[in-house]
Scaffold this motif. Sequence first.
Motif, PDB file in Angstrom:
ATOM      1  N   SER A 183      -9.065   7.355 -24.705  1.00  0.00           N
ATOM      2  CA  SER A 183      -8.194   8.241 -23.928  1.00  0.00           C
ATOM      3  C   SER A 183      -6.915   7.521 -23.514  1.00  0.00           C
ATOM      4  O   SER A 183      -5.819   8.084 -23.547  1.00  0.00           O
ATOM      5  CB  SER A 183      -8.935   8.761 -22.692  1.00  0.00           C
ATOM      6  N   LYS A 184      -7.042   6.251 -23.125  1.00  0.00           N
ATOM      7  CA  LYS A 184      -5.869   5.459 -22.751  1.00  0.00           C
ATOM      8  C   LYS A 184      -4.937   5.247 -23.945  1.00  0.00           C
ATOM      9  O   LYS A 184      -3.706   5.274 -23.807  1.00  0.00           O
ATOM     10  CB  LYS A 184      -6.312   4.106 -22.180  1.00  0.00           C
ATOM     11  N   ASP A 190       1.585   9.025 -26.505  1.00  0.00           N
ATOM     12  CA  ASP A 190       2.359  10.214 -26.090  1.00  0.00           C
ATOM     13  C   ASP A 190       1.940  11.479 -26.839  1.00  0.00           C
ATOM     14  O   ASP A 190       2.656  12.477 -26.822  1.00  0.00           O
ATOM     15  CB  ASP A 190       3.871   9.992 -26.273  1.00  0.00           C
ATOM     16  N   LEU A 191       0.774  11.426 -27.484  1.00  0.00           N
ATOM     17  CA  LEU A 191       0.298  12.597 -28.218  1.00  0.00           C
ATOM     18  C   LEU A 191      -0.623  13.476 -27.371  1.00  0.00           C
ATOM     19  O   LEU A 191      -0.881  14.630 -27.722  1.00  0.00           O
ATOM     20  CB  LEU A 191      -0.439  12.160 -29.484  1.00  0.00           C
ATOM     21  N   GLU A 192      -1.147  12.919 -26.286  1.00  0.00           N
ATOM     22  CA  GLU A 192      -2.062  13.666 -25.431  1.00  0.00           C
ATOM     23  C   GLU A 192      -1.657  13.540 -23.964  1.00  0.00           C
ATOM     24  O   GLU A 192      -1.016  12.565 -23.559  1.00  0.00           O
ATOM     25  CB  GLU A 192      -3.508  13.168 -25.596  1.00  0.00           C
ATOM     26  N   ILE A 193      -2.024  14.547 -23.186  1.00  0.00           N
ATOM     27  CA  ILE A 193      -1.863  14.530 -21.735  1.00  0.00           C
ATOM     28  C   ILE A 193      -3.263  14.617 -21.131  1.00  0.00           C
ATOM     29  O   ILE A 193      -4.011  15.561 -21.427  1.00  0.00           O
ATOM     30  CB  ILE A 193      -1.001  15.715 -21.248  1.00  0.00           C
ATOM     31  N   LEU A 194      -3.620  13.658 -20.312  1.00  0.00           N
ATOM     32  CA  LEU A 194      -4.979  13.607 -19.776  1.00  0.00           C
ATOM     33  C   LEU A 194      -5.179  14.615 -18.649  1.00  0.00           C
ATOM     34  O   LEU A 194      -4.296  14.828 -17.816  1.00  0.00           O
ATOM     35  CB  LEU A 194      -5.295  12.195 -19.275  1.00  0.00           C
ATOM     36  N   THR A 195      -6.359  15.224 -18.636  1.00  0.00           N
ATOM     37  CA  THR A 195      -6.720  16.173 -17.581  1.00  0.00           C
ATOM     38  C   THR A 195      -7.189  15.405 -16.344  1.00  0.00           C
ATOM     39  O   THR A 195      -7.551  14.232 -16.444  1.00  0.00           O
ATOM     40  CB  THR A 195      -7.845  17.108 -18.067  1.00  0.00           C
ATOM     41  N   PRO A 196      -7.218  16.061 -15.159  1.00  0.00           N
ATOM     42  CA  PRO A 196      -7.629  15.359 -13.932  1.00  0.00           C
ATOM     43  C   PRO A 196      -9.012  14.719 -14.005  1.00  0.00           C
ATOM     44  O   PRO A 196      -9.252  13.694 -13.361  1.00  0.00           O
ATOM     45  CB  PRO A 196      -7.590  16.476 -12.871  1.00  0.00           C
ATOM     46  N   ASP A 197      -9.915  15.315 -14.774  1.00  0.00           N
ATOM     47  CA  ASP A 197     -11.288  14.783 -14.865  1.00  0.00           C
ATOM     48  C   ASP A 197     -11.504  13.942 -16.123  1.00  0.00           C
ATOM     49  O   ASP A 197     -12.638  13.770 -16.571  1.00  0.00           O
ATOM     50  CB  ASP A 197     -12.303  15.924 -14.823  1.00  0.00           C
ATOM     51  N   TRP A 198     -10.419  13.367 -16.669  1.00  0.00           N
ATOM     52  CA  TRP A 198     -10.508  12.683 -17.957  1.00  0.00           C
ATOM     53  C   TRP A 198     -11.472  11.496 -17.944  1.00  0.00           C
ATOM     54  O   TRP A 198     -12.142  11.224 -18.936  1.00  0.00           O
ATOM     55  CB  TRP A 198      -9.124  12.229 -18.432  1.00  0.00           C
ATOM     56  N   LYS A 199     -11.569  10.800 -16.809  1.00  0.00           N
ATOM     57  CA  LYS A 199     -12.452   9.635 -16.757  1.00  0.00           C
ATOM     58  C   LYS A 199     -13.915  10.043 -16.921  1.00  0.00           C
ATOM     59  O   LYS A 199     -14.669   9.423 -17.668  1.00  0.00           O
ATOM     60  CB  LYS A 199     -12.249   8.879 -15.449  1.00  0.00           C
ATOM     61  N   GLN A 200     -14.304  11.100 -16.232  1.00  0.00           N
ATOM     62  CA  GLN A 200     -15.697  11.554 -16.309  1.00  0.00           C
ATOM     63  C   GLN A 200     -16.044  12.065 -17.698  1.00  0.00           C
ATOM     64  O   GLN A 200     -17.066  11.673 -18.279  1.00  0.00           O
ATOM     65  CB  GLN A 200     -15.948  12.651 -15.283  1.00  0.00           C
ATOM     66  N   ILE A 201     -15.190  12.931 -18.242  1.00  0.00           N
ATOM     67  CA  ILE A 201     -15.543  13.552 -19.527  1.00  0.00           C
ATOM     68  C   ILE A 201     -15.383  12.576 -20.692  1.00  0.00           C
ATOM     69  O   ILE A 201     -16.112  12.659 -21.680  1.00  0.00           O
ATOM     70  CB  ILE A 201     -14.755  14.856 -19.763  1.00  0.00           C
ATOM     71  N   SER A 202     -14.437  11.626 -20.573  1.00  0.00           N
ATOM     72  CA  SER A 202     -14.315  10.593 -21.614  1.00  0.00           C
ATOM     73  C   SER A 202     -15.555   9.712 -21.620  1.00  0.00           C
ATOM     74  O   SER A 202     -16.080   9.344 -22.679  1.00  0.00           O
ATOM     75  CB  SER A 202     -13.074   9.727 -21.365  1.00  0.00           C
ATOM     76  N   SER A 274     -18.832  16.607 -22.957  1.00  0.00           N
ATOM     77  CA  SER A 274     -18.337  16.291 -24.302  1.00  0.00           C
ATOM     78  C   SER A 274     -17.515  17.451 -24.857  1.00  0.00           C
ATOM     79  O   SER A 274     -16.412  17.251 -25.385  1.00  0.00           O
ATOM     80  CB  SER A 274     -19.518  15.987 -25.234  1.00  0.00           C
ATOM     81  N   LEU A 275     -18.042  18.653 -24.725  1.00  0.00           N
ATOM     82  CA  LEU A 275     -17.318  19.835 -25.206  1.00  0.00           C
ATOM     83  C   LEU A 275     -16.010  20.031 -24.439  1.00  0.00           C
ATOM     84  O   LEU A 275     -14.983  20.413 -25.022  1.00  0.00           O
ATOM     85  CB  LEU A 275     -18.202  21.080 -25.071  1.00  0.00           C
ATOM     86  N   LYS A 276     -16.042  19.757 -23.142  1.00  0.00           N
ATOM     87  CA  LYS A 276     -14.836  19.890 -22.316  1.00  0.00           C
ATOM     88  C   LYS A 276     -13.774  18.882 -22.761  1.00  0.00           C
ATOM     89  O   LYS A 276     -12.580  19.200 -22.840  1.00  0.00           O
ATOM     90  CB  LYS A 276     -15.184  19.682 -20.846  1.00  0.00           C
ATOM     91  N   PHE A 277     -14.216  17.656 -23.074  1.00  0.00           N
ATOM     92  CA  PHE A 277     -13.278  16.626 -23.518  1.00  0.00           C
ATOM     93  C   PHE A 277     -12.633  17.021 -24.843  1.00  0.00           C
ATOM     94  O   PHE A 277     -11.410  16.945 -24.998  1.00  0.00           O
ATOM     95  CB  PHE A 277     -13.995  15.283 -23.660  1.00  0.00           C
ATOM     96  N   ILE A 278     -13.437  17.420 -25.797  1.00  0.00           N
ATOM     97  CA  ILE A 278     -12.910  17.783 -27.119  1.00  0.00           C
ATOM     98  C   ILE A 278     -11.926  18.948 -27.000  1.00  0.00           C
ATOM     99  O   ILE A 278     -10.871  18.957 -27.636  1.00  0.00           O
ATOM    100  CB  ILE A 278     -14.058  18.138 -28.087  1.00  0.00           C
ATOM    101  N   SER A 279     -12.262  19.932 -26.157  1.00  0.00           N
ATOM    102  CA  SER A 279     -11.398  21.116 -26.018  1.00  0.00           C
ATOM    103  C   SER A 279     -10.070  20.792 -25.338  1.00  0.00           C
ATOM    104  O   SER A 279      -9.119  21.576 -25.424  1.00  0.00           O
ATOM    105  CB  SER A 279     -12.127  22.211 -25.242  1.00  0.00           C
ATOM    106  N   SER A 280      -9.992  19.641 -24.656  1.00  0.00           N
ATOM    107  CA  SER A 280      -8.756  19.270 -23.957  1.00  0.00           C
ATOM    108  C   SER A 280      -7.735  18.610 -24.879  1.00  0.00           C
ATOM    109  O   SER A 280      -6.579  18.423 -24.494  1.00  0.00           O
ATOM    110  CB  SER A 280      -9.081  18.314 -22.799  1.00  0.00           C
ATOM    111  N   LEU A 281      -8.140  18.263 -26.107  1.00  0.00           N
ATOM    112  CA  LEU A 281      -7.265  17.536 -27.029  1.00  0.00           C
ATOM    113  C   LEU A 281      -6.278  18.480 -27.728  1.00  0.00           C
ATOM    114  O   LEU A 281      -6.656  19.550 -28.196  1.00  0.00           O
ATOM    115  CB  LEU A 281      -8.106  16.780 -28.057  1.00  0.00           C
TER     116      LEU A 281
END
Length: 417
Positions: A183-184, A190-202, A274-281
């Motif tokens: 995620s980092k 600069d291809l992705e913008i992390l969501t507020p819960d990115w640490k948990q879902i990553s 996992s599904l939430k993380f993938i859908s955020s990309l």
Amino acid sequence: MKMGSLSTILRHPDEIYPLLKLKNAITKAQNQIPLDPHLAFCYSLLQKVSKSFSLVIHQLGPELRNAVCVFYLILRALDTVEDDTSIPMEIKVPVLIDFHRHIFDRDWHFSCGTKDYKVLMEQFRYVSAAFLELEKGYQDAIEDITKRMGAGMAKFICNEVETVDDYDEYCHYAAGLVGLGLSKLFLASDLEILTPDWKQISNSTGLFLQKTNIIRDYLEDINEIPKSRMFWPREIWGKYVDKLEDFKNEENSRKAVQCLNEMATNALIHVEDSLKFISSLRDSAIFRSCAIPQIVAIGTLALCYNNVQVFRGVVRLRRGLIAKVYDRTKTMDDVYGAFYDFSCMLKVKVDKNDPHAIKILNRLETIKKVCRENGVFHKRKYYVNYETQSKTIFMGMLVLLLAILFFASFIKQTNVM
């Protein structure tokens, strides 16, 4: 071609075309090795230590692809040190703790591991050189994760995995940090913008992969020479046997499978994140590189569930099914469809008399509900073909083949006349 492979293909003819496409993708990846000698070594070795990750990494854009390739090899090298049970503790622990410093040293190397992993460790200077050629944002992310992972591995070298909390903590160090690190790197590109819960879902995406692998690799890990390295938590397996290796004995088959099913039920906790993380990309290449391993994981878990063969031999998804996943995973709808299919496959295998049957059935229903409510299922291709579907496809292909042979014979006879 081996007869076993041929019979598998005949039983699953819909996998022939995806297999051909996968073979072509592997060949293409092998021909895309950079001219830079440091990166050339990295990509060449990446294909040897992990063909599956090599393929998904090759889908990324050049700059990010180089960073992820180097990141993977650094963590693979760290893992090689941890896995080598022949290294004395007083040597191994300092190497793990200081590993994040070694990656800045162009001359550092360490002799351990076997086969391609031994080559990685003895010629680690090429990886270090490639790392030092990355942009600083990538270097900072890789150094941070390597430092935290090395410290975590050193901790568990000295401590057994007793509780489920210990298990989650170990898996965080071994794989959750990989999800955080990726995620980092995505953010640095600069291809992705992390969501507020990115640490948990990553973290959850990493835990899901790691727990699936720990379940699948029971026999390989317990038979490790000179000493086994196991991470099944005593809090779970201690309910069934006195020693973890007792699961290898046939008289304990029923208990072994019940423990396996409890471990699988625990792994499924991470699917929603996992599904939430993938859908955020947002980036399509990054999306595929993350989605494909997760789908393979849910498929592997479905195959392992209630399967005593985990304690007897190798349990792997067949290559044709993996090829199908590579071929069909293009959108989030495909991901929801795959998770739904494999959840259904797993549900069919649940023994109503299993102590954790109700818990896993509830968990599967939750996963299926998430998939139904978020995915578009109409006009989709199924990842799992049931026996009747496979027979129908096989018969159709057989009839077509016979028709072609008959037509060719008819033309030949006509020409003769």
